[in-house]
Design a protein around this motif. Structure first.
Motif, short mmCIF file in Angstrom:
data_model
loop_
_atom_site.label_atom_id
_atom_site.label_comp_id
_atom_site.label_asym_id
_atom_site.label_seq_id
_atom_site.Cartn_x
_atom_site.Cartn_y
_atom_site.Cartn_z
N ALA A 1 62.84 78.45 -0.83
CA ALA A 1 63.00 77.40 0.18
C ALA A 1 62.43 76.09 -0.36
O ALA A 1 61.44 76.08 -1.10
CB ALA A 1 62.31 77.80 1.47
N LEU A 2 63.03 74.98 0.04
CA LEU A 2 62.71 73.68 -0.54
C LEU A 2 61.55 73.01 0.20
O LEU A 2 61.64 72.73 1.40
CB LEU A 2 63.95 72.79 -0.51
CG LEU A 2 65.12 73.31 -1.34
CD1 LEU A 2 66.41 72.59 -0.98
CD2 LEU A 2 64.83 73.18 -2.84
N ARG A 3 60.47 72.74 -0.54
CA ARG A 3 59.33 72.01 0.00
C ARG A 3 59.47 70.53 -0.33
O ARG A 3 60.07 70.14 -1.32
CB ARG A 3 58.01 72.51 -0.60
CG ARG A 3 57.63 73.94 -0.28
CD ARG A 3 56.17 74.18 -0.68
NE ARG A 3 55.83 73.53 -1.94
CZ ARG A 3 55.94 74.10 -3.13
NH1 ARG A 3 56.41 75.34 -3.23
NH2 ARG A 3 55.59 73.44 -4.22
N GLU A 4 58.84 69.71 0.49
CA GLU A 4 58.96 68.26 0.32
C GLU A 4 58.44 67.77 -1.02
O GLU A 4 58.89 66.73 -1.52
CB GLU A 4 58.20 67.56 1.45
CG GLU A 4 58.85 67.67 2.82
CD GLU A 4 58.49 68.94 3.57
OE1 GLU A 4 58.82 69.03 4.77
OE2 GLU A 4 57.87 69.85 2.96
N ASP A 5 57.51 68.49 -1.64
CA ASP A 5 56.94 68.04 -2.91
C ASP A 5 57.75 68.50 -4.12
O ASP A 5 57.31 68.32 -5.26
CB ASP A 5 55.49 68.51 -3.04
CG ASP A 5 55.34 70.03 -3.02
OD1 ASP A 5 56.36 70.73 -2.87
OD2 ASP A 5 54.19 70.51 -3.15
N MET A 6 58.93 69.07 -3.90
CA MET A 6 59.75 69.57 -4.99
C MET A 6 60.80 68.57 -5.48
O MET A 6 61.63 68.90 -6.32
CB MET A 6 60.48 70.84 -4.55
CG MET A 6 59.60 72.05 -4.34
SD MET A 6 60.58 73.47 -3.77
CE MET A 6 59.42 74.83 -3.96
N VAL A 7 60.76 67.34 -4.99
CA VAL A 7 61.83 66.38 -5.29
C VAL A 7 61.86 65.97 -6.77
O VAL A 7 62.93 65.74 -7.33
CB VAL A 7 61.68 65.14 -4.38
CG1 VAL A 7 62.54 63.99 -4.89
CG2 VAL A 7 62.08 65.50 -2.96
#
Length: 320
Positions: free
Chosen positions: A126-132
């Motif tokens: 799942a995509l976390r905000e700090d993975m950009v």
């Protein structure tokens, strides 16, 4: 929040948001190409700086939802148009809000900002905000949205603006496009099932059905936007469901809602986008004290009824 502007009035999220804000007692102005029921409507092409300035002037809070967008068919069909239009809309809106002294601006970003290399398997995390970063957004739409986020951050740091960033994840529900290249997957699949005559039939599914998504109901999306606007949050926040399903599983939920026996014919040569995308809602729960919670099966039932009813009405008009 007494005088609120919602841009992108012809979009289905904006329409639902306007209704919610008016129920909450706010004075709502809608701006865009097509009117939606609001206290005030301003017809404006937000790609034009002066029209954007007039739309924003005199408001306290801005929800920046306007964008040239659509499903996978549209993003493959018009990448240059999408990038150009949205860069203009985002830049003019943020600058107009600064010039007008708007107290809060909520910028609608997208899960498309997340790197493609993190979404290349159905079981991708799942995509976390700090993975950009390192950045590798999904197509030109994702690059524009990531640029818009950086614009918001820069204006916050430079001018002290209260700018919120909502990363929306695959929003669906009554009012969304269900036909043509702008229709997103879940809505298009509802329409395909509704078009099946009788209780048994076959529909075409792009890809092999194994790609995964988390679909966010529009009521959850609106709730998240309202909560984010009222918060003191300064970092991007996912607004999306964390209930992950395969596309094939989504079709089965739609078939159950329709009461039909549906067989899937797969089209592996058609565009499918990322193979695995879902929302990590840890930050949303921590910062907003809430997270999207409409179960997909429940949301699909209401959405399918709306699509089927509208398609039936269209057939009736065509027969006249």
């Amino acid at each position: 929040m007494t005088r609120v502007l919602v841009t992108g009035s012809s979009g289905f999220i904006a329409g639902h948001l306007v209704e919610r804000l008016r129920r909450d007692g706010h004075l709502v102005r809608a701006a865009g190409r097509r009117a939606t029921p609001a206290d005030e409507f301003v017809e404006a092409d937000l790609r034009d700086a002066e029209q954007c300035r007039r739309a924003v002037e005199g408001t306290d809070v801005v929800f920046a939802l306007a964008a040239n967008m659509g499903g996978i068919g549209w993003t493959h069909h018009a990448p240059a148009q999408i990038l150009r239009d949205n860069l203009l809309i985002s830049t003019h809106t943020v600058e107009a809000a600064r010039a007008a002294g708007v107290s809060t601006l909520v910028y609608a970003s997208s899960a498309c900002v997340y790197p493609r290399y993190l979404q290349n398997h159905p079981d991708s995390p799942a995509l976390r905000e700090d993975m950009v970063f390192p950045a590798d957004p999904d197509m030109s739409y994702g690059w524009e949205k990531l640029t818009g986020e950086l614009l918001c951050e820069t204006y916050r740091d430079t001018y002290g603006m209260d700018v919120k960033v909502a990363r929306l994840h695959t929003v669906y529900g009554p009012g969304a496009a269900y036909a043509g290249p702008r229709a997103k997957a879940l809505m298009a699949l509802c329409a395909k099932v509704a078009a099946v005559e009788g209780d048994v039939g076959t529909i075409e599914v792009w890809g092999d059905g194994s790609q995964t998504r988390s679909f966010c109901h529009v009521d959850d999306c609106v709730e998240g936007l309202v909560r984010l606007a009222a918060s003191d949050v300064t970092t991007p926040v996912n607004i999306g469901s964390d209930e992950r399903v395969t596309i094939a599983e989504a079709v089965r939920l739609i078939a159950d809602a329709a009461g039909k026996d549906i067989t899937m014919g797969f089209a592996p040569d058609r565009p499918v986008g990322p193979l695995g995308r879902s929302s990590d809602n840890t930050r949303c729960r921590e910062l907003l004290g809430w997270a999207p919670g409409v179960p997909l099966a429940e949301g699909i039932r209401g959405t399918y009824r709306w699509v089927a009813a509208h398609m039936a009405a269209e057939r009736s008009r065509a027969d006249v």
